[in-house]
Design a protein around this motif. Sequence first.
Motif, PDB file in Angstrom:
ATOM      1  N   UNK A  24      41.798  35.389  41.554  1.00  0.00           N
ATOM      2  CA  UNK A  24      41.838  34.945  40.151  1.00  0.00           C
ATOM      3  C   UNK A  24      40.445  35.013  39.535  1.00  0.00           C
ATOM      4  N   UNK A  25      39.426  34.640  40.300  1.00  0.00           N
ATOM      5  CA  UNK A  25      38.062  34.706  39.780  1.00  0.00           C
ATOM      6  C   UNK A  25      37.642  36.152  39.517  1.00  0.00           C
ATOM      7  N   UNK A  26      38.120  37.090  40.329  1.00  0.00           N
ATOM      8  CA  UNK A  26      37.811  38.502  40.098  1.00  0.00           C
ATOM      9  C   UNK A  26      38.438  39.015  38.804  1.00  0.00           C
ATOM     10  N   UNK A  27      39.510  38.374  38.349  1.00  0.00           N
ATOM     11  CA  UNK A  27      40.114  38.770  37.074  1.00  0.00           C
ATOM     12  C   UNK A  27      39.180  38.503  35.895  1.00  0.00           C
ATOM     13  N   UNK A  28      38.176  37.660  36.104  1.00  0.00           N
ATOM     14  CA  UNK A  28      37.221  37.385  35.020  1.00  0.00           C
ATOM     15  C   UNK A  28      36.125  38.440  34.914  1.00  0.00           C
ATOM     16  N   UNK A  29      36.064  39.374  35.854  1.00  0.00           N
ATOM     17  CA  UNK A  29      34.976  40.352  35.870  1.00  0.00           C
ATOM     18  C   UNK A  29      34.863  41.179  34.584  1.00  0.00           C
ATOM     19  N   UNK A  30      35.973  41.718  34.033  1.00  0.00           N
ATOM     20  CA  UNK A  30      35.828  42.456  32.766  1.00  0.00           C
ATOM     21  C   UNK A  30      35.212  41.606  31.663  1.00  0.00           C
ATOM     22  N   UNK A  31      35.560  40.323  31.629  1.00  0.00           N
ATOM     23  CA  UNK A  31      35.014  39.425  30.611  1.00  0.00           C
ATOM     24  C   UNK A  31      33.557  39.083  30.909  1.00  0.00           C
TER      25      UNK A  31
ATOM     26  N   UNK B  98      32.578  50.249  31.054  1.00  0.00           N
ATOM     27  CA  UNK B  98      33.066  48.905  31.368  1.00  0.00           C
ATOM     28  C   UNK B  98      34.346  48.934  32.191  1.00  0.00           C
ATOM     29  N   UNK B  99      35.011  50.098  32.241  1.00  0.00           N
ATOM     30  CA  UNK B  99      36.185  50.227  33.117  1.00  0.00           C
ATOM     31  C   UNK B  99      35.824  49.968  34.580  1.00  0.00           C
ATOM     32  N   UNK B 100      34.542  50.137  34.885  1.00  0.00           N
ATOM     33  CA  UNK B 100      34.091  49.871  36.242  1.00  0.00           C
ATOM     34  C   UNK B 100      34.356  48.416  36.635  1.00  0.00           C
ATOM     35  N   UNK B 101      34.467  47.544  35.640  1.00  0.00           N
ATOM     36  CA  UNK B 101      34.704  46.122  35.899  1.00  0.00           C
ATOM     37  C   UNK B 101      36.039  45.858  36.572  1.00  0.00           C
ATOM     38  N   UNK B 102      36.958  46.821  36.500  1.00  0.00           N
ATOM     39  CA  UNK B 102      38.272  46.619  37.118  1.00  0.00           C
ATOM     40  C   UNK B 102      38.279  47.013  38.594  1.00  0.00           C
ATOM     41  N   UNK B 103      37.227  47.657  39.054  1.00  0.00           N
ATOM     42  CA  UNK B 103      37.149  48.035  40.462  1.00  0.00           C
ATOM     43  C   UNK B 103      37.106  46.821  41.394  1.00  0.00           C
ATOM     44  N   UNK B 104      36.358  45.750  41.047  1.00  0.00           N
ATOM     45  CA  UNK B 104      36.377  44.577  41.925  1.00  0.00           C
ATOM     46  C   UNK B 104      37.768  43.976  42.110  1.00  0.00           C
ATOM     47  N   UNK B 105      38.595  44.053  41.059  1.00  0.00           N
ATOM     48  CA  UNK B 105      39.955  43.517  41.174  1.00  0.00           C
ATOM     49  C   UNK B 105      40.757  44.344  42.165  1.00  0.00           C
TER      50      UNK B 105
END
Length: 525
Positions: A130-137, A82-89
């Motif tokens: 800001x919308x990319x910050x929702x990716x981990x969630x 799930x750490x991959x979710x921070x790549x879009x940010x």
Amino acid sequence: MSAQDALKKSGLSSVAVLIGLQLFSRLFTFILNQALIRLTSPEIFGAAAIQFDLILSTILFLSREGVRTTILRVKSPGPKELNLSFMPIAAGIPLASAIAWTYASYAGEELRTRAYFREAVGVYALAAVVELLTEPFHNLSMTQLKTNVRVKAEGSGITAKSVVTSLVLLYDVRKVDGQGKLALLAFALGQFAYSLACLAVYVEYFGANRLRPYVSQKDSYLDSRLFRLSATLTWQSIVKHVLTEGDKLILSWFSPLQDQGGYALAVNYGSLIARIVFQPIEEVMRLYFSKTFAQEAQAKGALNDAATALTSLVSVQLELSVFFLIFGTAYLPVLLPILLPPQYIATSAPHILAAWVWYIPVLAVNGGLEGFVASVASPKDLNRQSRWMVAFSLVFIASAISLYRLGFGDASLVYANIVNLLARIAFATLFTKSFFASKGSGNLISIRGALPSFSLVLISLAMKITIAYDGNRRNIVTIVGKEGRISLMNKDVVQHVGLGTALAVVWLSFWWMSSGRKRTLRPRS
């Protein structure tokens, strides 16, 4: 876990929830647009809905699409996956800055001279970050099948966007000078409100600590295999994004802002059916295919269930598309005076809506088949698909230019997209058949089995002829053209609409009893 259990757990039960979300969001947006198009000119609406939306979708799509698809392929993703979710940010911040600066510097003169243009572009870029910050969630809620959280987040975002945009526009009309100085900024602030509301709901549910990546001294920060796969999918998404947003790219270059507004309005209305009915089903099926082949790729039962699910999906899409073709083409002329204000009747909107009726079937089928490809294709297959998509983009561009020259106007973009999607459907169909053949189950996929039945086609043609005869006999098109909205009180128009309503009920009842119930309630084995 069996494929049937995977099917249940992957969320076919959540289709209704996702359809509810799409129904709420699209109808809410539809109602909002009915107000917005009366508060703004076609030029402003075109700038916001075509060009600014293109900025936003480009930042978001290129930053997150590959990562989202990769995580869905993992059977049980842990903290490291799930750490991959921070790549879009990390990718989205520089990407947003570069795209916003480039666009603000090279946009057309007509748009760059509008009040608060640069400020609006900057707010759109900030809203994307800001919308990319929702990716981990978002990815956590998808892997844990917490559809309700996503529904609440996106529903809150849509509400916030609608309220903020409307309030700023109303303030602009009544308190500023009535000249639309804040119009561009209104749409930008509305998008920013959407992103903030989504983030707030996710943080409230999962906690702010989810915005910190998992760090361990024993394990690496990222799974290298998944990172490479996401890079492959991201590269493919670039080509796919150009194809998906190709109409907006061409429109931004060649059409005046007024016609861009008409095109945006027509596409917004035309996509209601695809977004409300087809997209939720496709999302759940993509999750189902990803989970099924992640854990039971070699099981005969899993292959059989997946083939049944895919065939049923395409079949339902084709059968419902027949319904929209019959009644959409017949009653669109009656709806246009209700939907469109006078200033939009003069744009390309009516012609584009007429073309969109034919676009819906191919859009639906393509979404389902490409969802399957994205779920099961290897990196080698995806690279091959990317190369073919380059060819498909050339087909789209050539088709659009040729149709423009033949006098089809902005509707050329819709027809060119139909040609493009037909080519992509052919590729996805061949891939699907070869995929099952490679597993020794090539006989499970049947194109003929997905086609509408002869009896359904026959009754559809009979209804089409009946509606056309009644419309010509009553001279409906002429009445509506002369009287506009007042024609809804005309006796002939009312009776013509009543006939269509009765036939629609008969069609849906016949479809449900003959095939719809079997395909949607229980998969064949």
